[in-house]
Design an enzyme around this catalytic site. Structure first.
Site: not given
Ligand SMILES: [Zn+2]
Length: 272
Positions: A2-3, A114, A153
């Site tokens: 899930p994000e 899990r 970056r």
């Protein structure tokens, strides 16, 4: 996993379901998901306290209790929260590890096949190490700030926007989708993006997350909503998990490569 949109969906549904309810019992089927304190103290800290508020920070759910403490829940890979569950400790979805019973008889189940999920009772959730390290969420900054953050970056843009210390809440799925919508090649070094590309990417990150929240997130593996129903945003995915299939925008095929150890889906025609 899930994000942000999936955890935000759960947060909003829990708000409707359990605010002001009193926990009267906690059944622990597998204490492995309880990270702190030990099982007996964990249960004791939850009995006869009310749910005051639900907060989300990154992918962490934080439940403020009437005792002043916080119950934090990290779903990790396969965690689910199901409400109302009908039978204590035997939610029909997946292996139930912990059940919370409320004074009205209703039950909230924490399922986790899990066992990577993490439940904690803490005095200050802000002090958890992984919370202190989190970068800002896309909704907390503006395009100007985002552009400034990309300066100098050299990291590949997809790897960088998935770095939770850089910006929090974007996982693999939505990184792929945002980059496709912004027409940016995921392999590009972050500082090589033009000002226009940076602005467009930021816009697409926010819109893809907002849209996903609107549709209850993406149920691609184990994620389900609190009701047990699926989030239906997957039907709007453009590239994620579509290797070898036709790009919806051009005649090219969606490619899969591995970047930063994660499956990366993109169209080399549309994304430059
Ligand atoms: Zn294409």
């Amino acid at each position: 996993m899930p994000e942000l949109p999936e955890v935000e969906t759960i947060k909003r549904e829990l708000e409707k379901a359990i605010i002001n309810k009193k926990i009267v019992d906690v059944i622990v089927n597998n204490p492995k998901v309880i990270r702190e304190p030990k099982k007996d103290k964990f249960i004791k800290a939850l009995k006869n306290v009310k749910i005051k508020k639900i907060i989300r920070k990154g992918k962490l759910l934080i439940i403020e209790l009437s005792s002043g403490k916080f119950l934090t829940i990290h779903l990790k890979m396969t965690g689910q929260l199901i409400y109302p569950s009908t039978t204590l400790g035997t939610s029909p979805q997946k292996a139930t590890r912990v059940s919370f019973k409320f004074s009205d008889g209703k039950i909230l189940d924490f399922n986790d096949t899990r066992l990577f999920g993490e439940l904690r009772i803490v005095d200050h959730w802000q002090n958890l190490k992984f919370i202190e390290e989190l970068g800002p969420e896309p909704f907390e900054i503006d395009a100007k700030k985002f552009s400034a953050m990309l300066k100098n970056r050299k990291t590949k843009i997809k790897v960088l926007i998935m770095d939770q210390k850089f910006i929090s809440g974007i996982g693999n799925l939505y990184a792929n989708e945002a980059l496709f919508r912004a027409k940016i090649d995921p392999r590009k070094p972050a500082d090589s993006l033009s000002d226009k590309e940076k602005e467009l990417l930021f816009k697409k990150i926010k819109s893809v997350l907002q849209q996903a929240i609107k549709y209850g997130g993406s149920s691609v593996v184990d994620y389900v909503r609190v009701s047990g129903k699926k989030g239906i945003y997957a039907k709007f995915h453009q590239v994620y998990d579509r290797e070898g299939e036709k790009c919806y925008k051009c005649k090219g095929k969606v490619k899969r490569i591995v970047l930063g150890g994660r499956g990366t889906y993109f169209c080399s025609v549309c994304q430059k």
